[in-house]
Scaffold this active site. Structure first.
Site, PDB file in Angstrom:
ATOM      1  N   HIS A  45       0.829  -1.206   0.000  1.00 18.20           N
ATOM      2  CA  HIS A  45       0.000   0.000   0.000  1.00 18.20           C
ATOM      3  C   HIS A  45       0.865   1.258   0.000  1.00 18.20           C
ATOM      4  O   HIS A  45       1.636   1.501   0.918  1.00 18.20           O
ATOM      5  CB  HIS A  45      -0.938   0.028   1.204  1.00 18.20           C
ATOM      6  N   ASN A  85      -3.744   9.823 -11.140  1.00 16.43           N
ATOM      7  CA  ASN A  85      -4.381  10.955 -10.469  1.00 16.43           C
ATOM      8  C   ASN A  85      -3.882  11.004  -9.033  1.00 16.43           C
ATOM      9  O   ASN A  85      -3.881   9.980  -8.336  1.00 16.43           O
ATOM     10  CB  ASN A  85      -5.905  10.800 -10.500  1.00 16.43           C
ATOM     11  N   HIS A  96      -4.966   4.386  -3.172  1.00 20.58           N
ATOM     12  CA  HIS A  96      -3.901   3.379  -3.320  1.00 20.58           C
ATOM     13  C   HIS A  96      -3.269   3.684  -4.664  1.00 20.58           C
ATOM     14  O   HIS A  96      -3.974   3.672  -5.694  1.00 20.58           O
ATOM     15  CB  HIS A  96      -4.501   1.968  -3.276  1.00 20.58           C
ATOM     16  N   HIS A  98      -2.084   4.055  -8.149  1.00 19.82           N
ATOM     17  CA  HIS A  98      -2.423   3.273  -9.338  1.00 19.82           C
ATOM     18  C   HIS A  98      -2.135   4.082 -10.584  1.00 19.82           C
ATOM     19  O   HIS A  98      -2.254   5.302 -10.591  1.00 19.82           O
ATOM     20  CB  HIS A  98      -3.889   2.815  -9.318  1.00 19.82           C
TER      21      HIS A  98
HETATM   22  P1  DGP Z   1      -8.884   7.376  -9.766  1.00 19.60           P
HETATM   23  O1  DGP Z   1     -10.079   8.232 -10.072  1.00 19.60           O
HETATM   24  O2  DGP Z   1      -7.664   7.821 -10.555  1.00 19.60           O
HETATM   25  O3  DGP Z   1      -8.640   7.242  -8.282  1.00 19.60           O
HETATM   26  O4  DGP Z   1      -9.220   5.955 -10.358  1.00 19.60           O
HETATM   27  C1  DGP Z   1      -9.846   4.941  -9.639  1.00 19.60           C
HETATM   28  C2  DGP Z   1     -10.364   3.966 -10.656  1.00 19.60           C
HETATM   29  O5  DGP Z   1     -10.717   2.793  -9.971  1.00 19.60           O
HETATM   30  C3  DGP Z   1     -11.610   4.430 -11.407  1.00 19.60           C
HETATM   31  O6  DGP Z   1     -11.285   4.584 -12.788  1.00 19.60           O
HETATM   32  C4  DGP Z   1     -12.608   3.318 -11.216  1.00 19.60           C
HETATM   33  C5  DGP Z   1     -11.793   2.184 -10.646  1.00 19.60           C
HETATM   34  N1  DGP Z   1     -12.499   1.368  -9.672  1.00 19.60           N
HETATM   35  C6  DGP Z   1     -13.140   1.809  -8.564  1.00 19.60           C
HETATM   36  N2  DGP Z   1     -13.638   0.771  -7.880  1.00 19.60           N
HETATM   37  C7  DGP Z   1     -13.285  -0.343  -8.579  1.00 19.60           C
HETATM   38  C8  DGP Z   1     -13.505  -1.732  -8.371  1.00 19.60           C
HETATM   39  O7  DGP Z   1     -14.127  -2.190  -7.399  1.00 19.60           O
HETATM   40  N3  DGP Z   1     -13.001  -2.585  -9.294  1.00 19.60           N
HETATM   41  C9  DGP Z   1     -12.317  -2.140 -10.397  1.00 19.60           C
HETATM   42  N4  DGP Z   1     -11.883  -3.053 -11.250  1.00 19.60           N
HETATM   43  N5  DGP Z   1     -12.078  -0.845 -10.620  1.00 19.60           N
HETATM   44  C10 DGP Z   1     -12.562   0.044  -9.716  1.00 19.60           C
END
Ligand code: DGP
Length: 112
Positions: A45, A85, A96, A98
């Site tokens: 994390h 972001n 987290h 990404h």
């Molecule tokens: P950000 O807005 O940069 O923090 O992107 C977070 C991304 O995470 C957003 O594009 C949607 C994705 N996301 C949120 N919840 C889940 C989930 O439960 N599963 C998956 N596969 N993606 C998720």
């Protein structure tokens, strides 16, 4: 710690995995914004880009070693975009670290 992506990495929440190694996990975004939209995360994390430092930056290097492999496996021969972001102004919704891989179509020029 109540972190959605930590739960996904552990398998407590299902995800569509596209890549995994000792350090890195990658899965399809639940809300794709391009034909290919993959999230690449460190298994450890780290909250955001703002938390990258000399102690953990080797993990970021592992992510960036994985990204071209993933892009190749996804057939993103025409190119792709990598975005992270960081913080409220950038609309970071999951705390987290990404990296979004976006591709599979001509993307727009605007990023902000
Ligand atoms: P950000 O807005 O940069 O923090 O992107 C977070 C991304 O995470 C957003 O594009 C949607 C994705 N996301 C949120 N919840 C889940 C989930 O439960 N599963 C998956 N596969 N993606 C998720």
């Amino acid at each position: 710690m109540d972190c959605l992506f930590c739960k996904i990495i552990k398998g407590d929440i299902p995800s569509s995995k596209v890549y995994e190694n000792e350090y890195v996990y990658a899965f399809r975004d639940i809300n794709p914004q391009a034909p290919v939209h993959i999230l690449v995360v460190p298994k450890v994390h780290i909250s955001s880009v703002d938390e990258i430092n000399a102690e953990n930056s080797a993990l970021v290097a592992k992510i960036f070693e994985a990204i071209p492999e993933i892009a190749k496996a996804e057939g993103l021969d025409g190119g792709y975009r990598v975005i992270s972001n960081c913080g409220a102004d950038a609309c970071q919704s999951v705390k987290h670290l990404h990296f979004h891989i976006l591709g599979g179509a001509q993307l727009g020029e605007r990023m902000g």
